[in-house]
Design a protein around this motif. Structure first.
Motif, PDB file in Angstrom:
ATOM      1  N   ARG A 187       0.711  -1.193  -0.060  1.00 44.87           N
ATOM      2  CA  ARG A 187      -0.176   0.135   0.026  1.00 44.87           C
ATOM      3  C   ARG A 187       0.678   1.144   0.014  1.00 44.87           C
ATOM      4  NH1 ARG A 187      -0.057   2.170   4.968  1.00 44.87           N
ATOM      5  NH2 ARG A 187       0.333   1.105   6.995  1.00 44.87           N
ATOM      6  N   ASN A 188       2.194   1.025   0.348  1.00 46.27           N
ATOM      7  CA  ASN A 188       2.856   2.503   0.395  1.00 46.27           C
ATOM      8  C   ASN A 188       3.155   2.777  -1.052  1.00 46.27           C
ATOM      9  OD1 ASN A 188       2.852   2.737   3.194  1.00 46.27           O
ATOM     10  ND2 ASN A 188       4.180   1.005   3.515  1.00 46.27           N
ATOM     11  N   VAL A 189       3.572   1.835  -1.890  1.00 45.58           N
ATOM     12  CA  VAL A 189       4.042   2.060  -3.145  1.00 45.58           C
ATOM     13  C   VAL A 189       2.859   2.982  -4.015  1.00 45.58           C
ATOM     14  CG1 VAL A 189       5.005   1.183  -5.344  1.00 45.58           C
ATOM     15  CG2 VAL A 189       5.219   0.149  -3.091  1.00 45.58           C
ATOM     16  N   ASP A 190       3.306   4.102  -4.301  1.00 52.03           N
ATOM     17  CA  ASP A 190       2.749   5.032  -4.939  1.00 52.03           C
ATOM     18  C   ASP A 190       2.936   5.453  -6.349  1.00 52.03           C
ATOM     19  OD1 ASP A 190       4.131   6.904  -4.163  1.00 52.03           O
ATOM     20  OD2 ASP A 190       2.711   7.705  -2.640  1.00 52.03           O
ATOM     21  N   GLU A 191       4.583   5.143  -6.807  1.00 53.98           N
ATOM     22  CA  GLU A 191       4.808   5.615  -8.110  1.00 53.98           C
ATOM     23  C   GLU A 191       6.135   4.502  -8.347  1.00 53.98           C
ATOM     24  OE1 GLU A 191       7.300   9.430  -9.706  1.00 53.98           O
ATOM     25  OE2 GLU A 191       6.293   9.462  -7.960  1.00 53.98           O
ATOM     26  N   ILE A 192       5.864   4.092  -9.706  1.00 53.23           N
ATOM     27  CA  ILE A 192       6.951   3.375 -10.395  1.00 53.23           C
ATOM     28  C   ILE A 192       7.693   3.989 -11.627  1.00 53.23           C
ATOM     29  CG2 ILE A 192       7.072   1.113 -11.709  1.00 53.23           C
ATOM     30  CD1 ILE A 192       4.634   0.180 -10.166  1.00 53.23           C
ATOM     31  N   GLY A 193       8.884   3.838 -11.643  1.00 55.11           N
ATOM     32  CA  GLY A 193       9.586   4.692 -12.619  1.00 55.11           C
ATOM     33  C   GLY A 193       9.676   3.862 -13.960  1.00 55.11           C
ATOM     34  N   ALA A 194      10.223   4.632 -14.917  1.00 47.92           N
ATOM     35  CA  ALA A 194      10.097   3.878 -16.359  1.00 47.92           C
ATOM     36  C   ALA A 194      11.107   2.718 -16.323  1.00 47.92           C
ATOM     37  CB  ALA A 194      10.703   5.160 -17.305  1.00 47.92           C
ATOM     38  N   ARG A 195      10.730   1.721 -17.060  1.00 49.14           N
ATOM     39  CA  ARG A 195      11.400   0.343 -17.058  1.00 49.14           C
ATOM     40  C   ARG A 195      11.718  -0.171 -15.916  1.00 49.14           C
ATOM     41  NH1 ARG A 195      13.883   0.261 -22.446  1.00 49.14           N
ATOM     42  NH2 ARG A 195      15.867  -0.944 -21.513  1.00 49.14           N
ATOM     43  N   ALA A 196      11.370  -0.098 -14.920  1.00 49.56           N
ATOM     44  CA  ALA A 196      11.319  -0.480 -13.582  1.00 49.56           C
ATOM     45  C   ALA A 196      11.368  -1.886 -13.664  1.00 49.56           C
ATOM     46  CB  ALA A 196      10.328   0.004 -12.495  1.00 49.56           C
ATOM     47  N   PHE A 197      10.407  -2.722 -14.480  1.00 47.81           N
ATOM     48  CA  PHE A 197      10.355  -4.330 -14.298  1.00 47.81           C
ATOM     49  C   PHE A 197      10.713  -4.585 -15.572  1.00 47.81           C
ATOM     50  CE2 PHE A 197       7.693  -2.847 -11.032  1.00 47.81           C
ATOM     51  CZ  PHE A 197       8.339  -3.563  -9.950  1.00 47.81           C
ATOM     52  N   TYR A 198      11.269  -3.977 -16.609  1.00 47.93           N
ATOM     53  CA  TYR A 198      11.785  -4.181 -17.781  1.00 47.93           C
ATOM     54  C   TYR A 198      12.533  -5.515 -17.929  1.00 47.93           C
ATOM     55  CZ  TYR A 198      13.406  -3.881 -22.673  1.00 47.93           C
ATOM     56  OH  TYR A 198      13.426  -3.911 -24.073  1.00 47.93           O
ATOM     57  N   GLY A 199      12.120  -6.585 -18.538  1.00 47.23           N
ATOM     58  CA  GLY A 199      12.921  -7.695 -18.927  1.00 47.23           C
ATOM     59  C   GLY A 199      12.598  -9.094 -17.701  1.00 47.23           C
ATOM     60  N   CYS A 200      11.651  -8.536 -16.721  1.00 47.71           N
ATOM     61  CA  CYS A 200      11.348  -9.532 -15.671  1.00 47.71           C
ATOM     62  C   CYS A 200      10.404 -10.660 -16.166  1.00 47.71           C
ATOM     63  CB  CYS A 200      10.700  -8.818 -14.535  1.00 47.71           C
ATOM     64  SG  CYS A 200      11.811  -7.532 -13.711  1.00 47.71           S
ATOM     65  N   LYS A 201      10.932 -11.477 -17.098  1.00 43.67           N
ATOM     66  CA  LYS A 201      10.129 -12.467 -17.980  1.00 43.67           C
ATOM     67  C   LYS A 201       9.850 -13.650 -17.107  1.00 43.67           C
ATOM     68  CE  LYS A 201      12.510 -11.184 -22.227  1.00 43.67           C
ATOM     69  NZ  LYS A 201      13.241 -11.574 -23.461  1.00 43.67           N
ATOM     70  N   LYS A 202      10.186 -13.761 -16.267  1.00 41.18           N
ATOM     71  CA  LYS A 202       9.883 -15.134 -15.187  1.00 41.18           C
ATOM     72  C   LYS A 202       8.562 -14.897 -14.200  1.00 41.18           C
ATOM     73  CE  LYS A 202      14.053 -17.238 -15.468  1.00 41.18           C
ATOM     74  NZ  LYS A 202      15.479 -18.011 -14.853  1.00 41.18           N
ATOM     75  N   LEU A 203       8.122 -13.547 -14.344  1.00 40.34           N
ATOM     76  CA  LEU A 203       7.034 -13.041 -13.511  1.00 40.34           C
ATOM     77  C   LEU A 203       5.760 -14.017 -13.755  1.00 40.34           C
ATOM     78  CD1 LEU A 203       7.379  -9.350 -12.617  1.00 40.34           C
ATOM     79  CD2 LEU A 203       6.968 -10.986 -11.167  1.00 40.34           C
ATOM     80  N   LYS A 204       5.187 -14.576 -13.050  1.00 40.31           N
ATOM     81  CA  LYS A 204       3.868 -15.177 -13.005  1.00 40.31           C
ATOM     82  C   LYS A 204       2.723 -14.664 -12.637  1.00 40.31           C
ATOM     83  CE  LYS A 204       6.084 -19.698 -13.291  1.00 40.31           C
ATOM     84  NZ  LYS A 204       6.376 -21.076 -12.589  1.00 40.31           N
ATOM     85  N   TYR A 205       2.982 -13.852 -11.424  1.00 36.35           N
ATOM     86  CA  TYR A 205       1.890 -13.320 -10.444  1.00 36.35           C
ATOM     87  C   TYR A 205       2.311 -11.904 -10.077  1.00 36.35           C
ATOM     88  CZ  TYR A 205      -1.779 -12.652  -7.084  1.00 36.35           C
ATOM     89  OH  TYR A 205      -2.982 -12.147  -6.420  1.00 36.35           O
ATOM     90  N   ILE A 206       1.630 -10.864 -10.156  1.00 32.49           N
ATOM     91  CA  ILE A 206       1.957  -9.556  -9.551  1.00 32.49           C
ATOM     92  C   ILE A 206       0.578  -9.145  -8.804  1.00 32.49           C
ATOM     93  CG2 ILE A 206       2.526  -7.307  -9.998  1.00 32.49           C
ATOM     94  CD1 ILE A 206       3.728  -7.896 -12.682  1.00 32.49           C
ATOM     95  N   ASP A 207       1.112  -8.855  -7.589  1.00 29.21           N
ATOM     96  CA  ASP A 207      -0.098  -8.222  -6.724  1.00 29.21           C
ATOM     97  C   ASP A 207      -0.105  -6.993  -6.393  1.00 29.21           C
ATOM     98  OD1 ASP A 207      -2.248  -7.797  -4.905  1.00 29.21           O
ATOM     99  OD2 ASP A 207      -1.479  -9.286  -3.442  1.00 29.21           O
ATOM    100  N   MET A 208      -0.938  -6.361  -6.924  1.00 31.96           N
ATOM    101  CA  MET A 208      -1.004  -4.654  -7.121  1.00 31.96           C
ATOM    102  C   MET A 208      -2.331  -4.267  -6.457  1.00 31.96           C
ATOM    103  SD  MET A 208       0.466  -3.714 -10.988  1.00 31.96           S
ATOM    104  CE  MET A 208       0.667  -1.915 -10.353  1.00 31.96           C
ATOM    105  N   SER A 209      -2.839  -5.076  -5.663  1.00 30.83           N
ATOM    106  CA  SER A 209      -4.288  -4.831  -5.058  1.00 30.83           C
ATOM    107  C   SER A 209      -4.279  -3.813  -4.095  1.00 30.83           C
ATOM    108  CB  SER A 209      -4.854  -6.070  -4.594  1.00 30.83           C
ATOM    109  OG  SER A 209      -4.105  -6.793  -3.484  1.00 30.83           O
ATOM    110  N   ALA A 210      -3.135  -3.485  -3.565  1.00 31.77           N
ATOM    111  CA  ALA A 210      -3.032  -2.741  -2.176  1.00 31.77           C
ATOM    112  C   ALA A 210      -2.209  -1.234  -2.744  1.00 31.77           C
ATOM    113  CB  ALA A 210      -2.220  -3.185  -0.987  1.00 31.77           C
ATOM    114  N   CYS A 211      -1.508  -1.422  -3.805  1.00 29.63           N
ATOM    115  CA  CYS A 211      -0.685  -0.087  -4.244  1.00 29.63           C
ATOM    116  C   CYS A 211      -1.480   0.883  -4.831  1.00 29.63           C
ATOM    117  CB  CYS A 211       0.598  -0.529  -4.885  1.00 29.63           C
ATOM    118  SG  CYS A 211       0.147  -0.735  -6.745  1.00 29.63           S
TER     119      CYS A 211
END
Length: 222
Positions: A134-158
């Motif tokens: 919930r504290n995350v309120d800003e994500i920079g450019a290309r922050a997760f660029y190339g993270c191809k192994k990600l299967k699940y991202i929980d953004m329900s609180a941010c």
């Protein structure tokens, strides 16, 4: 660069020097031994300078926890608000990280920002699950660029994606996510939790993710 820390470190070095000089004046210790002691005290001071205590940190100062690099965004000793930090570079071996808070020397910092290219490195590219608190309120450019192994991202609180309901449907009101933040990110049909069950909400949420470079096959779930 660390004005508060420099003052703190200077006082510690001054005390060490005073003790050495006091002992040397009361004994027959040779000048060579005194000189060696002074060199040793300077070496100790330099080592301590690399790891300042949390209370000596100020805005813009950096620290590392579990391989992750952070920079202080806001920290005032007389401020009632919790201190804030930016995750500058992910370097942990943890493949299922949660970004929300970080504890450094007894002080808990709220991680409000994820910097540009923060996860775009060897360690970041290995993560398989990500939780943005919930504290995350800003994500920079290309922050997760190339993270191809990600299967699940929980953004329900941010709060990086803000949707408004107008004229019977949800629209993107504010998007605090940089360009291509999710470019080349996730496996095929990667799941992203938005925290809402409304189909209209999930469709709008997906549009927001696509605007940040997320692959078109992304599945937005509750």
């Amino acid at each position: 660069m660390y004005s508060v820390h420099n003052a703190w470190q200077g006082k510690r070095l001054e005390k060490i020097m005073e003790k050495i000089m006091e002992k040397s004046s009361k004994s027959t210790v040779s000048a060579g031994i005194v000189a060696a002691a002074l060199v040793f005290s300077c070496a100790i001071a330099a080592a301590l300078a690399c790891t300042p205590p949390a209370h000596a940190l100020g805005k813009g100062d950096a620290f590392t926890v579990n391989g992750n690099r952070y920079v202080v965004k806001d920290y005032e000793l007389d401020d009632d608000d919790p201190p804030e930090a930016v995750l500058v570079r992910y370097g942990s071996a943890n493949k299922t990280p949660t970004v929300n808070t970080v504890r450094y020397r007894g002080i808990v910092f709220e991680v409000e920002d994820i910097a540009r290219n923060a996860f775009n490195n060897a360690a970041g590219h290995k993560i398989t699950k990500l939780t943005l608190g919930r504290n995350v309120d800003e994500i920079g450019a290309r922050a997760f660029y190339g993270c191809k192994k990600l299967k699940y991202i929980d953004m329900s609180a941010c709060e990086c994606i803000d949707l408004d309901f107008e004229h019977g449907r949800y629209i993107i009101d504010d998007l605090d996510i940089g360009k291509n933040a999710f470019k080349k990110c996730g496996v095929k049909r990667v799941k992203v939790s938005c925290g809402r069950s409304s189909s209209s909400f999930k469709k709008a949420y997906k549009r927001a993710l696509l605007a940040c470079g997320m692959r078109s096959s992304v599945r937005v779930v509750y």
